[in-house]
Design a protein around this motif. Structure first.
Motif, PDB file in Angstrom:
ATOM      1  N   THR A  12     -28.687 -11.616  21.425  1.00  0.00           N
ATOM      2  CA  THR A  12     -28.426 -10.562  22.403  1.00  0.00           C
ATOM      3  C   THR A  12     -27.830  -9.340  21.704  1.00  0.00           C
ATOM      4  N   ARG A  38     -30.163  -4.570  26.317  1.00  0.00           N
ATOM      5  CA  ARG A  38     -30.291  -3.864  27.590  1.00  0.00           C
ATOM      6  C   ARG A  38     -31.136  -2.611  27.423  1.00  0.00           C
ATOM      7  N   THR A  51     -36.106  -7.085  27.083  1.00  0.00           N
ATOM      8  CA  THR A  51     -34.900  -6.477  27.624  1.00  0.00           C
ATOM      9  C   THR A  51     -34.029  -7.559  28.253  1.00  0.00           C
ATOM     10  N   ASP A  53     -30.097  -7.638  30.296  1.00  0.00           N
ATOM     11  CA  ASP A  53     -28.761  -7.225  30.705  1.00  0.00           C
ATOM     12  C   ASP A  53     -27.963  -8.516  30.837  1.00  0.00           C
ATOM     13  N   ASP A  59     -31.907 -11.922  34.879  1.00  0.00           N
ATOM     14  CA  ASP A  59     -32.443 -11.628  33.551  1.00  0.00           C
ATOM     15  C   ASP A  59     -32.361 -12.863  32.652  1.00  0.00           C
TER      16      ASP A  59
END
Length: 260
Positions: A12, A38, A51, A53, A59
């Motif tokens: 991440t 993000r 992507t 978040d 997500d």
């Protein structure tokens, strides 16, 4: 190397900084890396990218389904995404505390709740949580950041105990200042402290690539607590071996904040 033999890694906050460096380091060692962020602008050119978040549970569900469907599982989860923060207790707003905890702790917890069941079902996996030296050593003016990174250290140790019976390992990374663009996301009322932090980051002797390689080396050695740079190791050693000396250093630094 056959795809079936390649380590499957999810990182991440991989659009820049340490996250990008960690993704690159694993790729150099032959892993399949799903780089997430993000902001997708820093993910161009990656073999696998998406992507994410980290504060959005939906997500995380989507990402879990993707790795399950495309890779058949996951070997390493790297919880790196986060934001900087801090501020003297009578300067930083309470909403700043809520903001940093929402991202740096609850975002991590949200992802763990989705992916730990996958690791348990596999009866294997490695969780790597990126904290900070601030999780072990607590300088003045950094209350919210010290507190949230200490929580990450405690959470990681808890996970290590909780998941050991399922063949899942957990490690926490605690670097000192290193050159990165993290300070671009710094916000808060204590602008004087922010300038001090920005100077420490830009003047640091090591960069994100140096820290990333040290992290992977620590994981290969099986370390649960990875303190990847000499400055961080010196600070931890001082606190453990000479508490009076450590307190004196911290309070000299605290006295300098009075001039901000």
């Amino acid at each position: 190397m056959d795809d079936q033999q390649r380590l499957r890694v999810l990182v991440t906050g991989a659009g820049s900084g340490l996250g990008a460096a960690l993704a690159d380091a694993w790729q150099r060692r032959g892993a399949r890396v799903l780089a997430t962020d993000r902001d997708p602008s820093g993910l161009a050119g990656r073999e696998y990218a998406d992507t994410l978040d980290i504060t959005d549970a939906a997500d995380w569900v989507r990402i879990r389904e993707r790795v399950a469907q495309e890779w058949g599982g996951l070997d390493v989860l790297v919880n790196n995404a986060g934001v900087p923060g801090g501020g003297r207790i009578d300067v930083a707003e309470v909403d700043e505390w809520r903001w940093i905890f929402e991202i740096n702790l609850f975002g991590m917890v949200t992802g763990l709740r989705e992916l730990v069941p996958l690791f348990k079902s596999q009866r294997s996996g490695q969780i790597v949580n990126v904290a900070s030296l601030a999780g072990l050593v607590h300088p003045a003016g950094m209350g919210s950041y010290n507190a949230v990174k200490s929580a990450v250290v405690a959470l990681t140790e808890t996970l290590g105990h909780e998941l050991a019976g399922f063949g899942v390992e957990a490690s926490v990374v605690c670097p000192s200042y290193f050159r990165t663009n993290l300070m671009d996301r710094m916000q808060g009322a204590d602008t004087g402290l922010a300038e001090v932090m920005r100077g420490l980051v830009t003047g640091a002797p090591l960069g994100a690539d140096d820290i990333a390689e040290a992290v992977l080396d620590g994981l290969e050695r099986g370390e649960q607590l990875i303190v990847p740079d000499p400055a961080a190791r010196d600070a931890v050693r001082l606190k453990r071996e000479d508490r009076a000396g450590y307190d004196a250093v911290m309070r000299r630094q605290a006295a300098k904040l009075g001039g901000l």
